[in-house]
Write an enzyme that holds these catalytic residues in place. Structure first.
Site, PDB file in Angstrom:
ATOM      1  N   GLU A 112      33.582  43.600  31.006  1.00  0.00           N
ATOM      2  CA  GLU A 112      33.814  44.997  31.668  1.00  0.00           C
ATOM      3  C   GLU A 112      33.439  45.918  30.361  1.00  0.00           C
ATOM      4  O   GLU A 112      33.682  47.113  30.513  1.00  0.00           O
ATOM      5  CB  GLU A 112      35.489  44.942  31.894  1.00  0.00           C
ATOM      6  CG  GLU A 112      35.508  44.239  33.198  1.00  0.00           C
ATOM      7  CD  GLU A 112      35.826  42.749  33.086  1.00  0.00           C
ATOM      8  OE1 GLU A 112      35.965  42.319  31.790  1.00  0.00           O
ATOM      9  OE2 GLU A 112      35.576  42.046  33.881  1.00  0.00           O
ATOM     10  N   PHE A 187      36.144  32.083  38.430  1.00  0.00           N
ATOM     11  CA  PHE A 187      34.816  32.722  37.966  1.00  0.00           C
ATOM     12  C   PHE A 187      34.325  31.940  36.755  1.00  0.00           C
ATOM     13  O   PHE A 187      33.172  31.725  36.654  1.00  0.00           O
ATOM     14  CB  PHE A 187      35.035  34.147  37.724  1.00  0.00           C
ATOM     15  CG  PHE A 187      34.556  34.509  39.161  1.00  0.00           C
ATOM     16  CD1 PHE A 187      35.189  34.544  40.368  1.00  0.00           C
ATOM     17  CD2 PHE A 187      33.760  35.976  39.292  1.00  0.00           C
ATOM     18  CE1 PHE A 187      34.868  35.129  41.525  1.00  0.00           C
ATOM     19  CE2 PHE A 187      33.274  36.749  40.267  1.00  0.00           C
ATOM     20  CZ  PHE A 187      33.982  36.053  41.551  1.00  0.00           C
ATOM     21  N   GLU A 192      30.758  31.000  34.831  1.00  0.00           N
ATOM     22  CA  GLU A 192      30.532  31.418  33.061  1.00  0.00           C
ATOM     23  C   GLU A 192      30.353  30.005  32.458  1.00  0.00           C
ATOM     24  O   GLU A 192      29.140  30.078  31.599  1.00  0.00           O
ATOM     25  CB  GLU A 192      31.737  32.182  32.673  1.00  0.00           C
ATOM     26  CG  GLU A 192      31.691  33.394  33.461  1.00  0.00           C
ATOM     27  CD  GLU A 192      32.847  34.554  33.083  1.00  0.00           C
ATOM     28  OE1 GLU A 192      32.395  35.576  33.087  1.00  0.00           O
ATOM     29  OE2 GLU A 192      33.979  34.126  32.763  1.00  0.00           O
TER      30      GLU A 192
HETATM   31  P1  AVW Z   1      41.238  35.030  37.526  1.00  0.00           P
HETATM   32  P2  AVW Z   1      38.659  34.065  36.890  1.00  0.00           P
HETATM   33  N1  AVW Z   1      38.383  44.014  37.370  1.00  0.00           N
HETATM   34  O1  AVW Z   1      41.910  35.917  36.582  1.00  0.00           O
HETATM   35  O2  AVW Z   1      38.120  33.302  35.726  1.00  0.00           O
HETATM   36  C1  AVW Z   1      39.424  43.740  38.333  1.00  0.00           C
HETATM   37  O3  AVW Z   1      41.676  33.858  38.036  1.00  0.00           O
HETATM   38  O4  AVW Z   1      38.155  33.844  38.146  1.00  0.00           O
HETATM   39  O5  AVW Z   1      39.773  34.666  36.543  1.00  0.00           O
HETATM   40  N2  AVW Z   1      39.563  42.704  38.818  1.00  0.00           N
HETATM   41  C2  AVW Z   1      38.587  41.519  38.799  1.00  0.00           C
HETATM   42  C3  AVW Z   1      37.327  42.062  37.936  1.00  0.00           C
HETATM   43  C4  AVW Z   1      37.440  43.201  37.173  1.00  0.00           C
HETATM   44  N3  AVW Z   1      36.321  43.365  36.313  1.00  0.00           N
HETATM   45  N4  AVW Z   1      36.752  40.919  37.974  1.00  0.00           N
HETATM   46  C5  AVW Z   1      37.400  40.014  38.638  1.00  0.00           C
HETATM   47  N5  AVW Z   1      38.559  40.504  39.087  1.00  0.00           N
HETATM   48  C6  AVW Z   1      39.458  40.002  39.877  1.00  0.00           C
HETATM   49  C7  AVW Z   1      34.540  37.238  35.053  1.00  0.00           C
HETATM   50  C8  AVW Z   1      38.889  39.172  41.123  1.00  0.00           C
HETATM   51  O6  AVW Z   1      39.894  39.176  42.302  1.00  0.00           O
HETATM   52  C9  AVW Z   1      35.053  37.718  33.489  1.00  0.00           C
HETATM   53  F1  AVW Z   1      34.269  37.746  32.623  1.00  0.00           F
HETATM   54  C10 AVW Z   1      38.947  37.687  40.540  1.00  0.00           C
HETATM   55  O7  AVW Z   1      39.101  36.842  41.559  1.00  0.00           O
HETATM   56  C11 AVW Z   1      36.251  36.550  33.228  1.00  0.00           C
HETATM   57  O8  AVW Z   1      35.831  35.792  32.254  1.00  0.00           O
HETATM   58  C12 AVW Z   1      39.861  37.774  39.550  1.00  0.00           C
HETATM   59  O9  AVW Z   1      40.345  39.065  39.267  1.00  0.00           O
HETATM   60  C13 AVW Z   1      36.310  35.738  34.696  1.00  0.00           C
HETATM   61  O10 AVW Z   1      35.094  36.211  35.355  1.00  0.00           O
HETATM   62  C14 AVW Z   1      39.783  37.064  38.533  1.00  0.00           C
HETATM   63  O11 AVW Z   1      40.532  35.709  38.643  1.00  0.00           O
HETATM   64  C15 AVW Z   1      37.631  36.242  35.410  1.00  0.00           C
HETATM   65  O12 AVW Z   1      37.462  35.787  36.508  1.00  0.00           O
END
Ligand code: AVW
Length: 264
Positions: A112, A187, A192
């Site tokens: 972000e 995710f 990743e």
């Molecule tokens: P999670 P994940 N802003 O916390 O590993 C708000 O279990 O699946 O972790 N909400 C978001 C965003 C965002 N920018 N991105 C995802 N979400 C929601 C991308 C969405 O509902 C980053 F680089 C998702 O299913 C992290 O390393 C949940 O929060 C990783 O992927 C996150 O689930 C976080 O995803």
């Protein structure tokens, strides 16, 4: 498509596309280019209107549940940047504390904080066949597998992981209630970890709520599965349970907690 139909017929209470999406997106882009994150190696030729057009093209005039990850490729290619060495931070279940700790790129860089994620963060969007975007309602992430913002965040996550290098950080919640600290459907696990390339070491930070419970730590539960997955991919790891910096941040919001009292 069937799921989408169910969603249309049953309706839902989800909000629609964020009002003034275009103005917010383009305004953020100028803010990012001119003020924020000047220290990141940005592509200086990046044009905010081009970025918006590529982003909008990916989902507009389309069914909200049928947007493939590849649709965002042009936007992602245009906005991509390298993350400074040893600064990349991933998070799972730790959105608030990980971003507090990262301090908007000053300490660590999260998805972000990169241009790709910064422009879209916290926004809602989905397509409509007739008007381009649906400002009345959008499906939520969980309503359908190819939901337009889930596809976006999946491809953005993959790109982010391929642009970090050196030592990288992953913050997990060892007190997480809804699922294990590390789950294969996160995710992090799906998009990743498999996309990491030029990485030496993954530093796993496991935080626990000040009032517990301590459900999982570096030496038990799903974090052991994660360590195996990391080794199988040829990386090394280091795992820290509640490092002092995280305790101090948590204590800022709860100074009276037992863990926050000075001991003589
Ligand atoms: P999670 P994940 N802003 O916390 O590993 C708000 O279990 O699946 O972790 N909400 C978001 C965003 C965002 N920018 N991105 C995802 N979400 C929601 C991308 C969405 O509902 C980053 F680089 C998702 O299913 C992290 O390393 C949940 O929060 C990783 O992927 C996150 O689930 C976080 O995803």
């Amino acid at each position: 498509a069937v799921l989408c139909l169910v969603f249309m017929v049953m309706g839902n209470n989800n909000p629609g596309t964020t009002l003034h999406l275009k103005e917010i997106f383009i305004g953020r882009c100028w803010d990012y280019k001119e003020i924020k994150h000047k220290e990141f190696p940005l592509r200086t030729d990046v044009n905010c209107n081009d970025l918006w057009n590529d982003f909008y093209k990916a989902f507009s005039y389309q069914a909200p549940c049928d947007v493939a990850m590849e649709h965002y490729k042009e936007y992602i290619d245009l906005a991509s940047q390298n993350v400074p060495e040893n600064k990349g931070m991933f998070w799972s279940g730790t959105y608030d504390i990980a971003h507090e700790y990262a301090e908007a790129g000053k300490r660590f860089v999260t998805l972000e904080d990169t241009m790709i994620g910064f422009l879209a963060n916290s926004l809602i969007w989905c397509g409509s066949g007739s008007t381009g975007a649906n400002f009345t309602r959008c499906p939520s992430w969980t309503d359908c597998p190819l939901e337009s913002s889930e596809s976006f965040w999946a491809s953005a996550s993959r790109e982010f992981a391929s642009s970090v290098n050196g030592d990288v950080y992953l913050m997990l919640d060892g007190s997480r209630k809804d699922k294990p600290a590390y789950s294969k459907d996160s995710f992090f696990s799906k998009y990743e970890l498999p996309a990491l390339e030029n990485v030496n070491k993954i530093v796993i930070i496991v935080k626990h709520n000040l009032d517990g419970p301590i459900k999982e730590t570096c030496s038990n539960g799903s974090i052991i599965d994660l360590q195996e997955d990391i080794l199988n991919r040829g990386f090394v790891f280091n795992c820290l349970d509640d490092p002092a910096a995280i305790i101090h941040l948590l204590c800022a919001d709860d100074p009276e907690a037992r863990e926050c009292k000075m001991v003589n």
